[in-house]
Motif scaffolding. Sequence first.
Motif, short mmCIF file in Angstrom:
data_model
loop_
_atom_site.label_atom_id
_atom_site.label_comp_id
_atom_site.label_asym_id
_atom_site.label_seq_id
_atom_site.Cartn_x
_atom_site.Cartn_y
_atom_site.Cartn_z
N ASP A 156 36.13 83.93 -30.77
CA ASP A 156 35.21 82.80 -30.64
C ASP A 156 33.78 83.34 -30.72
O ASP A 156 33.29 83.98 -29.80
CB ASP A 156 35.50 82.11 -29.29
CG ASP A 156 34.59 80.93 -29.02
OD1 ASP A 156 33.56 80.79 -29.70
OD2 ASP A 156 34.91 80.15 -28.11
N SER A 158 30.56 77.44 -34.92
CA SER A 158 30.18 76.04 -34.68
C SER A 158 28.74 75.79 -35.09
O SER A 158 27.90 76.69 -35.01
CB SER A 158 30.34 75.75 -33.19
OG SER A 158 29.80 74.50 -32.87
N LYS A 186 29.72 67.86 -33.12
CA LYS A 186 31.08 68.40 -33.07
C LYS A 186 31.58 68.82 -34.46
O LYS A 186 32.60 68.32 -34.96
CB LYS A 186 32.05 67.38 -32.45
CG LYS A 186 31.78 67.04 -30.98
CD LYS A 186 31.81 68.21 -30.05
CE LYS A 186 33.19 68.74 -29.76
NZ LYS A 186 33.12 69.86 -28.77
N GLY A 223 34.35 70.49 -33.90
CA GLY A 223 33.70 71.49 -33.05
C GLY A 223 34.55 72.75 -32.99
O GLY A 223 35.70 72.79 -33.46
N ALA A 224 33.98 73.80 -32.39
CA ALA A 224 34.75 75.01 -32.15
C ALA A 224 35.91 74.66 -31.21
O ALA A 224 37.00 75.24 -31.30
CB ALA A 224 33.86 76.08 -31.54
N SER A 225 35.69 73.69 -30.32
CA SER A 225 36.74 73.27 -29.39
C SER A 225 37.98 72.84 -30.16
O SER A 225 39.11 73.17 -29.78
CB SER A 225 36.28 72.09 -28.53
OG SER A 225 35.02 72.34 -27.99
N ASN A 239 30.08 83.62 -23.27
CA ASN A 239 29.84 82.58 -22.27
C ASN A 239 30.88 82.82 -21.18
O ASN A 239 32.07 82.88 -21.50
CB ASN A 239 30.06 81.20 -22.92
CG ASN A 239 30.08 80.07 -21.93
OD1 ASN A 239 29.70 80.23 -20.78
ND2 ASN A 239 30.53 78.91 -22.39
N PHE A 255 35.15 80.93 -21.06
CA PHE A 255 34.91 79.51 -21.32
C PHE A 255 36.16 78.74 -20.88
O PHE A 255 37.26 79.01 -21.36
CB PHE A 255 34.64 79.35 -22.83
CG PHE A 255 34.42 77.94 -23.30
CD1 PHE A 255 33.66 77.04 -22.56
CD2 PHE A 255 34.95 77.53 -24.51
CE1 PHE A 255 33.45 75.75 -23.02
CE2 PHE A 255 34.74 76.25 -24.99
CZ PHE A 255 34.00 75.35 -24.24
N SER A 309 27.14 73.54 -33.41
CA SER A 309 26.58 73.02 -32.15
C SER A 309 25.39 73.81 -31.64
O SER A 309 24.34 73.25 -31.34
CB SER A 309 27.64 73.04 -31.05
OG SER A 309 28.63 72.10 -31.28
N LYS A 310 25.58 75.13 -31.51
CA LYS A 310 24.55 75.97 -30.88
C LYS A 310 23.49 76.36 -31.90
O LYS A 310 22.30 76.39 -31.60
CB LYS A 310 25.16 77.24 -30.29
CG LYS A 310 26.55 77.08 -29.74
CD LYS A 310 26.56 76.31 -28.46
CE LYS A 310 27.99 76.00 -28.06
NZ LYS A 310 28.11 75.30 -26.82
N ASN A 362 35.52 86.42 -26.87
CA ASN A 362 34.36 85.53 -27.04
C ASN A 362 33.12 86.40 -27.03
O ASN A 362 32.77 87.00 -26.03
CB ASN A 362 34.33 84.50 -25.89
CG ASN A 362 33.06 83.68 -25.85
OD1 ASN A 362 32.60 83.29 -24.78
ND2 ASN A 362 32.48 83.42 -26.99
N TYR A 418 28.27 81.78 -30.66
CA TYR A 418 26.87 82.18 -30.40
C TYR A 418 26.44 83.31 -31.35
O TYR A 418 25.60 84.13 -31.00
CB TYR A 418 26.71 82.63 -28.94
CG TYR A 418 27.04 81.52 -27.95
CD1 TYR A 418 26.13 80.50 -27.70
CD2 TYR A 418 28.27 81.50 -27.29
CE1 TYR A 418 26.45 79.47 -26.82
CE2 TYR A 418 28.58 80.48 -26.41
CZ TYR A 418 27.66 79.47 -26.18
OH TYR A 418 27.96 78.45 -25.31
N1 PMP Z 1 33.26 78.31 -27.41
C1 PMP Z 1 32.36 78.64 -26.48
C2 PMP Z 1 32.33 80.03 -25.96
C3 PMP Z 1 31.47 77.69 -25.98
O1 PMP Z 1 30.59 78.04 -25.04
C4 PMP Z 1 31.55 76.36 -26.49
C5 PMP Z 1 30.63 75.29 -25.97
N2 PMP Z 1 30.30 75.34 -24.67
C6 PMP Z 1 32.50 76.07 -27.46
C7 PMP Z 1 33.34 77.07 -27.90
C8 PMP Z 1 32.64 74.69 -27.99
O2 PMP Z 1 31.83 74.45 -29.08
P1 PMP Z 1 31.79 73.06 -29.82
O3 PMP Z 1 30.65 72.29 -29.26
O4 PMP Z 1 31.54 73.40 -31.25
O5 PMP Z 1 33.09 72.39 -29.62
#
Ligand code: PMP
Length: 441
Positions: free
Chosen positions: A216, A247, A258, A104-106, A187, A130, A249-250, A183, A219
Amino acid sequence: MNSTSNLTRPPASRLKECSEPSVWLEFSPLANKLQAINLGQGFPDWDPPQFVKDAYIKAVEKDGSHKYARSSGQMSLVQELSQRYSESLGIQLSCSSDVIVTNGASGAIFLSLMSFVNPGDEVVVIEPAFDLYYGAITMAGGVVRGVALKSLEDQVVDANCLTLDVEELKEALNEKTKILILNNPHNPTGKVLSCDELNAIAEVVRDYENCIVLSDEVYEHLVYDDESHVPFASLPKMFDRTISIYSASKTFSVTGWKVGWAIGPEALIRPLQISQQWSVFSVATPLQEAVSEALQRADESYQGEESYYTWLKLYYETKRDVLYSVLKEFGLAPVNAKGSFFITCNLGTLFTQEKVSFPSSLRDMIEAEPISVDQNTRTYSDYNCCRHLALDGGLVSIPMSAFYYGDTRIQQAKNNLARFAFCKSTAVLEQSRTGFEKIIE
Ligand code: PMP
């Protein structure tokens, strides 16, 4: 095994600053427990498009796709990414040194902070932010320096009315600044930074040779109206100092997969590759294969639109409009989103003062169920507004002070702001109306 001894083991000191439960450990279980309308955590409540599911099935059935992946990313995905981002960043990327696929980006955020921040180094964060950044910075031993987004006008119509004061950014940066985290789209506010704003940030950063930018951009495809997304690394001379984070994810509504990635010059990506190799090693192989295929398919026409991305933007715009009108209807001064999938608003007018204390029903519930509450937040007004809205209205949102750090967080809590996610079915967004009705009746 003697179970009593486990309870007394002190964790490593790097956890000291971030040992309280995050906002998600309270509000997500609370939403489940109450069977509430959940506009809290930002996960789409629908399944991914069929072509994404098909890509996954194909990947699972492909011979040889169940072994460990290459540590820095399965070649099929890395090649796809390097081709795409070479175009959007305007620079020829190398598959082996300029790209890493992460959990994931996380995962990319964590690896970046772990790879570059020494204890005592400063990390500048544009607030609100975030909340994962704060935990990862403190675990790396870094010091958070916040610079607030502000509104210059009395009436904040949409998130782009919020601006970053460049003078304040200049003051925050110094020789100890190791990383500036950006970011965009943002978010929790839904702001999209314009080209001028990004250039002004780049101008400040240029004076600090040692400062890396962690941009980041998860989005990247969720921008609305006439906005467009400009990657920070595409600005003059910024590629060499930027780790760009993305990512699946979105973009593909697969938050549970992830799969994220980081792009940048070898000098910035190589340390992440080393950190990944010595920690989680790699990311799930079939999921990487599936994302590679999904990226190719997403360029094709979709549901009558030119591409999946065009459709996605329109799909989200409709949802944003629904949520915005509900929040407006109840006089909550919503700040409309230009990107990402969140709208912030003010819950203060819904509650009388005595109601914004910690709800006693939640106290009973915590004793009976595994709902974790950050003890510091028991007196936070915005948290308590959100708690009452969840308990009495059956509607879950996230208090805005969760997106701030330190003393600013305490100050912010008084404003009673909350973030609502619109990555939810239109029926659920419409239903949110009932939550507010229950509070005001
Ligand atoms: N960066 C931002 C700004 C996010 O809002 C989120 C998810 N809420 C993430 C990273 C994490 O993304 P991922 O699900 O790919 O770990």
